[in-house]
Design a protein around this motif. Structure first.
Motif, PDB file in Angstrom:
ATOM      1  N   ALA A  52       0.724  -1.065   0.020  1.00 31.72           N
ATOM      2  CA  ALA A  52       0.072  -0.045  -0.006  1.00 31.72           C
ATOM      3  C   ALA A  52       0.827   1.235  -0.023  1.00 31.72           C
ATOM      4  O   ALA A  52       1.890   1.301   0.572  1.00 31.72           O
ATOM      5  N   ASP A  53       0.232   2.285  -0.541  1.00 31.61           N
ATOM      6  CA  ASP A  53       1.135   3.453  -0.788  1.00 31.61           C
ATOM      7  C   ASP A  53       0.517   4.566  -0.293  1.00 31.61           C
ATOM      8  O   ASP A  53      -0.772   4.819  -0.389  1.00 31.61           O
ATOM      9  N   LEU A  54       0.907   5.396   0.774  1.00 29.26           N
ATOM     10  CA  LEU A  54       0.303   6.546   1.377  1.00 29.26           C
ATOM     11  C   LEU A  54      -0.277   7.532   0.426  1.00 29.26           C
ATOM     12  O   LEU A  54      -0.937   8.337   0.734  1.00 29.26           O
ATOM     13  N   GLU A  55       0.126   7.615  -0.991  1.00 28.67           N
ATOM     14  CA  GLU A  55       0.037   8.606  -1.792  1.00 28.67           C
ATOM     15  C   GLU A  55      -1.150   8.129  -2.637  1.00 28.67           C
ATOM     16  O   GLU A  55      -1.552   8.884  -3.445  1.00 28.67           O
ATOM     17  N   GLU A  56      -1.521   6.826  -2.245  1.00 25.43           N
ATOM     18  CA  GLU A  56      -2.718   6.293  -3.006  1.00 25.43           C
ATOM     19  C   GLU A  56      -3.666   5.895  -1.987  1.00 25.43           C
ATOM     20  O   GLU A  56      -3.978   6.105  -1.129  1.00 25.43           O
ATOM     21  N   LYS A  57      -4.330   4.691  -2.448  1.00 27.47           N
ATOM     22  CA  LYS A  57      -5.494   3.976  -1.727  1.00 27.47           C
ATOM     23  C   LYS A  57      -4.974   3.239  -0.624  1.00 27.47           C
ATOM     24  O   LYS A  57      -4.098   2.484  -0.862  1.00 27.47           O
ATOM     25  N   VAL A  58      -5.317   3.337   0.633  1.00 31.79           N
ATOM     26  CA  VAL A  58      -4.999   2.457   1.758  1.00 31.79           C
ATOM     27  C   VAL A  58      -5.773   1.682   2.446  1.00 31.79           C
ATOM     28  O   VAL A  58      -5.533   0.817   3.162  1.00 31.79           O
ATOM     29  N   ASP A  59      -7.160   1.803   1.994  1.00 35.57           N
ATOM     30  CA  ASP A  59      -8.221   1.024   2.804  1.00 35.57           C
ATOM     31  C   ASP A  59      -7.832  -0.455   2.937  1.00 35.57           C
ATOM     32  O   ASP A  59      -8.146  -1.129   4.108  1.00 35.57           O
ATOM     33  N   HIS A  60      -7.389  -1.283   1.855  1.00 35.48           N
ATOM     34  CA  HIS A  60      -7.171  -2.520   2.041  1.00 35.48           C
ATOM     35  C   HIS A  60      -6.261  -2.946   2.901  1.00 35.48           C
ATOM     36  O   HIS A  60      -6.305  -4.146   3.389  1.00 35.48           O
ATOM     37  N   ALA A  61      -5.304  -2.060   3.380  1.00 39.89           N
ATOM     38  CA  ALA A  61      -4.263  -2.393   4.200  1.00 39.89           C
ATOM     39  C   ALA A  61      -5.011  -2.670   5.528  1.00 39.89           C
ATOM     40  O   ALA A  61      -4.164  -3.430   6.269  1.00 39.89           O
ATOM     41  N   LEU A  62      -5.988  -2.175   5.957  1.00 39.04           N
ATOM     42  CA  LEU A  62      -6.249  -2.171   7.324  1.00 39.04           C
ATOM     43  C   LEU A  62      -7.388  -3.354   7.691  1.00 39.04           C
ATOM     44  O   LEU A  62      -7.842  -3.664   8.651  1.00 39.04           O
ATOM     45  N   LYS A  63      -7.487  -4.221   6.639  1.00 36.72           N
ATOM     46  CA  LYS A  63      -8.343  -5.215   6.755  1.00 36.72           C
ATOM     47  C   LYS A  63      -7.845  -6.342   7.837  1.00 36.72           C
ATOM     48  O   LYS A  63      -6.792  -6.846   7.684  1.00 36.72           O
ATOM     49  N   GLY A  64      -8.531  -6.752   8.854  1.00 35.32           N
ATOM     50  CA  GLY A  64      -8.281  -7.507   9.808  1.00 35.32           C
ATOM     51  C   GLY A  64      -7.499  -7.130  10.718  1.00 35.32           C
ATOM     52  O   GLY A  64      -6.861  -7.854  11.519  1.00 35.32           O
ATOM     53  N   ILE A  65      -7.153  -5.571  10.462  1.00 34.32           N
ATOM     54  CA  ILE A  65      -5.988  -5.249  11.511  1.00 34.32           C
ATOM     55  C   ILE A  65      -7.032  -4.648  12.759  1.00 34.32           C
ATOM     56  O   ILE A  65      -7.809  -4.044  12.797  1.00 34.32           O
ATOM     57  N   ASP A  66      -6.101  -4.832  13.956  1.00 35.08           N
ATOM     58  CA  ASP A  66      -6.691  -4.571  15.279  1.00 35.08           C
ATOM     59  C   ASP A  66      -5.970  -3.018  15.800  1.00 35.08           C
ATOM     60  O   ASP A  66      -7.028  -2.188  16.185  1.00 35.08           O
ATOM     61  N   LYS A  67      -4.900  -2.776  15.320  1.00 37.76           N
ATOM     62  CA  LYS A  67      -4.222  -1.674  16.139  1.00 37.76           C
ATOM     63  C   LYS A  67      -3.129  -0.946  14.977  1.00 37.76           C
ATOM     64  O   LYS A  67      -2.821  -1.881  14.052  1.00 37.76           O
ATOM     65  N   VAL A  68      -2.770   0.083  14.918  1.00 42.51           N
ATOM     66  CA  VAL A  68      -1.776   0.638  13.873  1.00 42.51           C
ATOM     67  C   VAL A  68      -0.859   1.322  14.582  1.00 42.51           C
ATOM     68  O   VAL A  68      -1.102   2.239  15.529  1.00 42.51           O
ATOM     69  N   ILE A  69       0.517   1.380  14.172  1.00 43.45           N
ATOM     70  CA  ILE A  69       1.632   2.145  14.518  1.00 43.45           C
ATOM     71  C   ILE A  69       1.955   2.769  13.127  1.00 43.45           C
ATOM     72  O   ILE A  69       2.377   1.970  12.143  1.00 43.45           O
TER      73      ILE A  69
END
Length: 214
Positions: A52-69
Motif C-alpha cells: 500500500a502507498d500513502l499517496e494512493e488508496k490504503v483502505d485495503h491495508a486495514l483489513k483484519g487489523i486491530d491496531k496501527v503504529i
C-alpha cells in the motif's frame, strides 16, 4: 493475538518495531510496504506484509487489523511536496481509513516541536505537517497515543528515558527506545489518548510509561 499494521515498516524505526513485535506473545506485526521488492526483508523474518502507498488508496491495508503504529515519515529532509504528502496527507488518509476499519488504537510517531512548528525554521514544514496529522488524530474519535521524540539516533537503546507531556528541553533518543515506546503504547490502558515527548533519561521505559499513564 492482535494484528498490528506498521506503516513505514521498511524505515529505520519501523524495522525495529517489527523486530520487537515479532518476538511478542500478544501482537502479530503486519508490515505495510510501498514497493514489491521490499517484501523480501519481511519474508525472511516470517512477517506478513501488505502492499500500500500513502499517496494512493490504503483502505485495503486495514483489513483484519486491530491496531496501527504509524512510523512513516519524510524525516524533514525531503522537499515540501513529499513532506506534506507523507507526514500530513498520508497520515490523515491512514487515520480516516483506520476509523472506517474500526481499529482499537492508533499510535502515531510524531516529533518534538510539532506543537510549535514556527519555532524551528529549518523544520517548519515538516513539523507543521506533523502538527496537522496529530490534530486530525486527536479529533478522529479513535483511541490514540502520540509520541513526540527528540532527535533520533542509531545508538543502542538503553531502555532509560525521560517522558512528559511537555519536556521544555531539547535532546536525543535512540530509535531502539522509540520503537519500544511505540510498542508499549499499544497496550490499551497505557498512555491512552495522550500526547507526550520523549528523550533519553534515567527512568526505565516501563516505569516511565506507567507513571505517565496515571
Amino acid at each position: 493475538m492482535e494484528k498490528i499494521l506498521i506503516v513505514g515498516a521498511s524505515g529505520n524505526t519501523g524495522k525495529r518495531v517489527i523486530e520487537i513485535l515479532n518476538n511478542s506473545q500478544s501482537f502479530e506485526p503486519v508490515a505495510m510496504i510501498r514497493k514489491e521488492e521490499q517484501k523480501e526483508i519481511f519474508d525472511d523474518m516470517d512477517v506478513k506484509w501488505v502492499l500500500a502507498d500513502l499517496e494512493e488508496k490504503v483502505d485495503h491495508a486495514l483489513k483484519g487489523i486491530d491496531k496501527v503504529i504509524f512510523a512513516a515519515g519524510s524525516g524533514g529532509k525531503t522537499g515540501t511536496d513529499k513532506t506534506i504528502a507523507i507526514d500530513q496527507d498520508g497520515a490523515i488518509k491512514m487515520i480516516d481509513a483506520a476509523k472506517k476499519a474500526k481499529v482499537k488504537k492508533f499510535v502515531m510517531l510524531s516529533a518534538m516541536g510539532a506543537d510549535e512548528p514556527s519555532k524551528n525554521k529549518k523544520l517548519e514544514v515538516y513539523l507543521g505537517a506533523k502538527k496537522k496529522a496529530d490534530e486530525h488524530l486527536r479529533e478522529s474519535g479513535l483511541d490514540y497515543t502520540i509520541l513526540r521524540p527528540g532527535a533520533l539516533t542509531d545508538d543502542m537503546g538503553l531502555a532509560k528515558v525521560k517522558l512528559a507531556e511537555k519536556l521544555n528541553e531539547e535532546g536525543e533518543i535512540s530509535r531502539d527506545d522509540v520503537a519500544f515506546l511505540l510498542v508499549m503504547s499499544l497496550a490499551d490502558p497505557l498512555v491512552k489518548n495522550k500526547t507526550f515527548e520523549a528523550l533519553e533519561g534515567k527512568e526505565s521505559i516501563k516505569n516511565a510509561i506507567i507513571d505517565l499513564s496515571k
